[in-house]
Motif scaffolding. Structure first.
Motif, short mmCIF file in Angstrom:
data_model
loop_
_atom_site.label_atom_id
_atom_site.label_comp_id
_atom_site.label_asym_id
_atom_site.label_seq_id
_atom_site.Cartn_x
_atom_site.Cartn_y
_atom_site.Cartn_z
N VAL A 363 -0.49 8.96 -8.10
CA VAL A 363 0.09 8.25 -6.96
C VAL A 363 -0.83 8.48 -5.76
O VAL A 363 -1.12 9.63 -5.40
CB VAL A 363 1.51 8.76 -6.65
CG1 VAL A 363 2.17 7.87 -5.59
CG2 VAL A 363 2.37 8.79 -7.90
N TYR A 364 -1.31 7.38 -5.18
CA TYR A 364 -2.33 7.44 -4.12
C TYR A 364 -1.76 7.05 -2.76
O TYR A 364 -0.98 6.12 -2.66
CB TYR A 364 -3.44 6.44 -4.41
CG TYR A 364 -4.30 6.76 -5.61
CD1 TYR A 364 -5.53 7.41 -5.45
CD2 TYR A 364 -3.91 6.40 -6.90
CE1 TYR A 364 -6.33 7.69 -6.55
CE2 TYR A 364 -4.71 6.69 -7.99
CZ TYR A 364 -5.92 7.33 -7.82
OH TYR A 364 -6.71 7.61 -8.90
N VAL A 365 -2.23 7.74 -1.75
CA VAL A 365 -2.06 7.26 -0.38
C VAL A 365 -3.43 6.87 0.13
O VAL A 365 -4.37 7.69 0.09
CB VAL A 365 -1.46 8.36 0.53
CG1 VAL A 365 -1.29 7.81 1.96
CG2 VAL A 365 -0.13 8.85 -0.01
N ASN A 366 -3.56 5.62 0.56
CA ASN A 366 -4.79 5.14 1.21
C ASN A 366 -6.06 5.33 0.38
O ASN A 366 -7.08 5.84 0.89
CB ASN A 366 -4.95 5.81 2.59
CG ASN A 366 -3.83 5.38 3.54
OD1 ASN A 366 -3.07 4.45 3.25
ND2 ASN A 366 -3.71 6.07 4.67
N ALA A 367 -6.00 4.96 -0.89
CA ALA A 367 -7.21 4.94 -1.71
C ALA A 367 -7.00 3.95 -2.85
O ALA A 367 -5.86 3.63 -3.21
CB ALA A 367 -7.54 6.32 -2.26
#
Lengths: 416, 416
Positions: A363-367
């Motif tokens: 789970v990615y934030v800002n990528a």
């Protein structure tokens, strides 16, 4: 039971027992020998591959598939340099992850050991043969390969070459074996070779993987299918969001970590979607959008339920507009294959909620979703990307090809 | 597909999604409420159990089985104090095992998350109902229980009681569900409930476990069967060896970590075996020995291949004499169920060879096989002892009831 497979299984178990206690030096020497042998055997390998290519053309295999099947001198060099990378990886076997003293004064250590015998079922990419074999080997496992029948001659030549190398360093050649009977019936029996296979890993398309999951009675690790989403939040940096979506969709659409659906918050849909459409035009990406999204997009078809559930692996993008973070999470939760999911947001609490609530291997934030990969994560290589929760989740490197055992040092303790 | 099971599965998934992000405080409150409710419901639980006991007597179930089935006020108290122990265990969920920065400056963390929905198939021990449910619950998992039909009324009453408690603390009661259709057909469909069960754990005898392994298409963790050996080396402290064998065989022969075969080096057989026979007489243990061993034992029957392969779970011990460490390892390797194996020796190199070469969940030097147990290892409790290599090996505590996900913090990274 299939006697041929049982013979293979027994030999693999014997080889695994030997290989399981081999030193890192010996294993690396064998891998070096394999590289040399593959390079030396290039003419034989290319000739065997030509047989497969001829057969493929005769049976009118699609061009893309023929390209995947093709070996060239350069491709063999790449296979060798991939093995070189594996030689450089540190060997997990024997490492004691932790050791503690219990109330009985026993010293209990949790030690990394090989899984034992690993089965791989895959399609017509000959590079999987050397990749999978060398990674499993480095982690001390014997491997039984069952490749697609289209690549049979190539696989046979590759395995023979690797076996020759193993014998040169006096390791049992049965550390690496190929199933030479490519019938469906034998494949099915391979999936049910309980007592001989410690794990079976399918590598290939969704159909192959589902067949294995449904048929196998040995432990399976499900890999690969990625219906990945990017959620562009109302608090997103829209320039960043655009780059992340374009990268996720267009940089290499055929792979499992590419982006398939973008979920957009309604507050920024009117600004973001026209920008997105323009950027996608460059790559000739077809847009399949829901009704709300279509208000802001000039050219698109109406997305169906089916579209949202599809891993396109192509220059096609589904677009969905939502009214809230909760609706975005619900949508993703409905269609996710639990591979890689992305949020783009500048809002701290929103990012934390997304990380917590989304159930996926990564789970990615800002990528970009494209980063889910063993090499990128720092594992050096990978045997596949697990989308199940048991044993391993996400990119599976050397460590995920091991098990553990407890080693216990006592001084005469008995239980009361 | 079985609509009843699918409904259960859907509800379990919903409950799991909710429970997966519940705080430790909320989960512990629920467990406290469960204890209170079980104590309050004692009359109902005992009445339901009496129905099962009556049925069991009518159908002439063996006494030992009826005893396992029986609930008493004290046994319910024990079940409650076991839940109390689980409340005290630290919650693995949310913990980030490690976090690193990769070459792209992404911060990649490996975080503990629940498995999701866990299925348990077990026999007629009602205490498994509360044990399994509370352990799975604490690790954030929804559970679907399929208990033996002999314990049906007891299980139904126990689950109702636990569900009442869950509702009191406003958690979905579907965190804990019981399959109320105890037919074989439904059990089979339960083992193939792909898409709803993240893992299925059978708890019971070898036959049950083999049926599940052969039938299931969902991921299974094989537990339990233990054909455990003690190898008494020529360099053993014979007094210690005697204590370890007697403890392993006689302290609680019915359990999976009890000792079934003693393998004795020929150099000390003439001294050790007569001592062993004498010590075993006290417990009326029947000896089944190979020909060489029988020279040193007054009363014994000749051991068959079958005897060496059997988990007696009774006051019966197989005895084998070997000429070397290698022969001992070969014998164990042939008959082991990969549970717990013991060497007794004072020789350093011999101990290290045994630890390295024996392939089992727990390998002991100079201690009883009886220690393989989640509580003894310091895990607080266990759902079973895994004898497979995938996911978990050895005693499975809270940590083994979890999976992981990668959480990745970026700042706009895209892949080149």
């Amino acid at each position: 039971m299939n006697n041929y497979l049982i013979t293979l299984g027994k030999k693999a178990k014997q080889a695994a027992r030997f290989l399981g206690t081999a030193s890192t030096t010996v294993k690396n020497q064998a891998l070096k020998e394999i590289i040399q042998q593959l390079k030396m055997d290039k003419p034989t390998l290319l000739a065997a591959n030509q047989q497969d290519i001829l057969n493929a053309k005769e049976t009118n295999l699609p061009e893309a598939m023929i390209d995947r099947l093709l070996l060239t001198s350069e491709r063999i060099d790449t296979m060798c340099s991939d093995i070189e990378t594996i030689i450089g990886l540190s060997d997990p076997i024997g490492t004691v992850d932790k050791m503690w003293k219990n109330e009985d004064d026993l010293m209990i250590g949790k030690q990394r050991v090989p899984l034992g015998v690993i089965g791989i079922i895959y399609e017509a990419r000959p590079n999987v043969t050397t990749d999978a074999a060398s990674l499993c080997f480095k982690a001390g496992n014997a491997i039984i390969l069952r490749g697609g029948k289209e690549a049979f001659h190539s696989n046979q030549a590759l395995v023979t070459s690797m076996q020759t190398a193993l014998e040169m360093v006096e390791l049992p050649k049965e550390c690496i074996q190929l199933i030479e009977d490519t019938s469906r019936e034998t494949a099915k029996e391979f999936m049910q070779l309980n007592g001989y296979l410690d794990v079976l890993i399918p590598r290939g398309g969704a159909k192959l993987i589902q067949t294995v999951v449904q048929t196998a009675t040995v432990p399976v690790i499900e890999t690969g299918t990625g219906n990945c989403h990017v959620y562009v939040d109302k608090d997103a940096d829209l320039k960043m969001a655009l780059e992340i979506v374009i990268n996720g969709k267009c940089q290499r659409p055929s792979v499992c970590n590419s982006t398939e659906t973008v979920v957009v918050h309604e507050d920024i849909a009117d600004v973001f979607l026209p920008q997105l459409e323009k950027a996608l035009e460059v790559f000739k990406v077809e847009i399949r959008a829901d009704e709300t999204a279509r208000k802001f997009i000039k050219v698109s078809t109406l997305a169906t339920e089916e579209d949202f559930a599809t891993e396109f692996n192509d220059f096609i993008l589904a677009v969905k507009v939502v009214q809230s973070l909760e609706e975005a999470i619900d949508h993703i939760d409905t269609y996710t294959t639990h591979h890689s999911e992305v949020i783009v947001t500048e809002n701290y609490t929103t990012s934390q909620t997304f990380l917590k609530q989304i159930d996926a291997a990564a789970v990615y934030v800002n990528a970009s979703s494209r980063f889910t990969d063993g090499s990128v994560f720092g594992f050096g290589g990978e045997i596949g990307i697990s989308t199940q929760k048991l044993h391993a989740r996400g990119p599976m490197g050397l460590n995920e090809l091991t098990s553990t055992k407890y080693i216990i040092y006592g001084n005469g303790q008995i239980r009361n």
